[in-house]
Structures are given as C-alpha cells and as structure tokens.
Design a protein around this motif. Structure first.
Motif, short mmCIF file in Angstrom:
data_model
loop_
_atom_site.label_atom_id
_atom_site.label_comp_id
_atom_site.label_asym_id
_atom_site.label_seq_id
_atom_site.Cartn_x
_atom_site.Cartn_y
_atom_site.Cartn_z
N TYR A 282 4.40 19.53 -13.06
CA TYR A 282 5.55 19.12 -13.87
C TYR A 282 5.74 17.61 -13.79
O TYR A 282 5.94 16.94 -14.79
CB TYR A 282 6.79 19.86 -13.39
N GLU B 29 3.17 15.69 -15.78
CA GLU B 29 3.36 15.72 -17.23
C GLU B 29 4.13 14.49 -17.71
O GLU B 29 3.93 14.02 -18.81
CB GLU B 29 4.10 16.98 -17.65
N LEU C 178 -0.35 16.32 -21.54
CA LEU C 178 -0.76 17.64 -21.13
C LEU C 178 -2.24 17.88 -21.43
O LEU C 178 -2.95 18.49 -20.65
CB LEU C 178 0.10 18.71 -21.82
N SER D 110 -1.98 27.07 -18.05
CA SER D 110 -1.05 26.51 -19.01
C SER D 110 -0.94 27.53 -20.11
O SER D 110 -1.94 28.08 -20.54
CB SER D 110 -1.57 25.19 -19.56
N PRO D 111 0.22 27.91 -20.52
CA PRO D 111 1.49 27.30 -20.14
C PRO D 111 1.82 27.55 -18.67
O PRO D 111 1.44 28.57 -18.11
CB PRO D 111 2.51 27.98 -21.06
N TRP D 112 2.57 26.63 -18.10
CA TRP D 112 2.91 26.72 -16.70
C TRP D 112 3.96 27.79 -16.52
O TRP D 112 4.85 27.98 -17.32
CB TRP D 112 3.44 25.39 -16.20
N SER E 248 7.74 22.68 -22.28
CA SER E 248 6.97 21.45 -22.49
C SER E 248 7.78 20.48 -23.34
O SER E 248 8.84 20.82 -23.87
CB SER E 248 5.66 21.78 -23.23
N GLU E 249 7.26 19.28 -23.47
CA GLU E 249 7.89 18.27 -24.32
C GLU E 249 7.99 18.79 -25.76
O GLU E 249 9.00 18.62 -26.42
CB GLU E 249 7.08 16.97 -24.31
N ASP F 279 8.15 21.92 -26.76
CA ASP F 279 9.19 22.94 -26.80
C ASP F 279 10.57 22.30 -26.90
O ASP F 279 11.41 22.72 -27.70
CB ASP F 279 9.15 23.82 -25.55
#
Length: 165
Positions: A36, A39, A44, A68-70, A80-81, A83
């Motif tokens: 995290y 990132e 990513l 990933s996704p984490w 994520s950014e 999202d």
C-alpha cells in the motif's frame, strides 16, 4: 541453436534474493501495508511487473506471486487510486459534508484540499478519499467505505459501484 539466454548480473540476483527474503519475513498484514505504501511512490503497473514475474527464491523454489487486487487482512480488496477516482466522480458537491460527517476527516484538511483544487469538485473528492485511505491503511476496502458512506444521502450509483468493487 536458438538465442542465448540473457545472464542476470550477480548483484541483481543477490538483490532479488534479499527482497524475496524480506517478503517472506513479513506477516501478511505487514506485507499488504508495505505494498500500500509503495503504491504512493510507484505506479501499480510497475509493482505488478516487478513482483508478479516468475523466478524463484533460494534453491529455485518458486516464491508466491504478489496478488492484485490487494486483499486486506480483514477481507475485501484494498481500494486503488482508480477505484477512488471512480467513486469521487459520483460524490458531487457534497464531498466536504461527506468527508466530515461520514469519513471523520478534519474540516481544515478538507479546506486545504478545496483551496488546492479550486473549481475541480471531482479532484477534491478524490483527494479526500485518498486522505481517508491513508488513514484507514489496510482497512481501506470497498465494504469499509460503503459502511462509512451509508448514513449519507448519496446517489445510489455510489453504493452500486462500491458493491461491484
């Protein structure tokens, strides 16, 4: 005969081994937090390319690929950014109220975000959600954000999107 196989330098191989040893030594929660934090510094796509490739650790044993996704330790995928931007675009002009009342962010911090991004509501919402994600750490999942936003009278598309994520 075919093409010669490129040789890895001994230094690169040693660095890889050290990094793999570090990866193995971390608990899953520590590892997710580490990813995290990375990132914020690396795209990513570079993290995935650097970590998802084949290869092996000591003695050629394969190391587990980074996922990933984490997934957070509590379950659910870390946001994520991308999202966050998708959610931000749906929040609208009430983003500051949402930040204070639902996400528990400081009003003065939201004012700074607004001053840094005048007349750009979606970008303000995005920065607010990034602030929330930094504070939440490994708990910054779609279900957690959905729970936080549930008291707000938001566009149902926000909740539908979070349900998909």
């Amino acid at each position: 005969m075919g093409e010669p196989t490129p040789q890895r330098s001994p230094v690169a191989s040693t660095e890889r081994e050290v990094l793999l040893d570090v990866q193995r030594a971390l608990s899953e929660e520590q590892f997710q937090t580490f990813k995290y934090l990375l990132e914020e510094r690396l795209p990513l796509s570079r993290l995935q390319a650097a970590t998802a490739g084949g290869g092996g650790g000591r003695g050629g044993a394969p190391h587990p690929p980074l996922t990933s996704p984490w997934v957070s330790p509590g379950g659910g995928r870390l946001l994520s950014e991308r999202d966050l931007l998708r959610v931000a675009q749906l929040l609208g002009h009430e983003w500051q109220e949402v930040g204070v009342l639902c996400l528990g962010l400081q009003r003065c911090r939201l004012e700074q975000i607004r001053e840094n991004n005048p007349h750009r509501t979606a970008l303000c919402s995005f920065e607010m959600l990034r602030e929330w994600r930094r504070r939440e750490g490994a708990a910054a999942t779609a279900p957690r954000l959905r729970d936080c936003l549930s008291p707000a009278q938001l566009d149902p598309e926000v909740f539908a999107l979070l349900q998909q994520l």
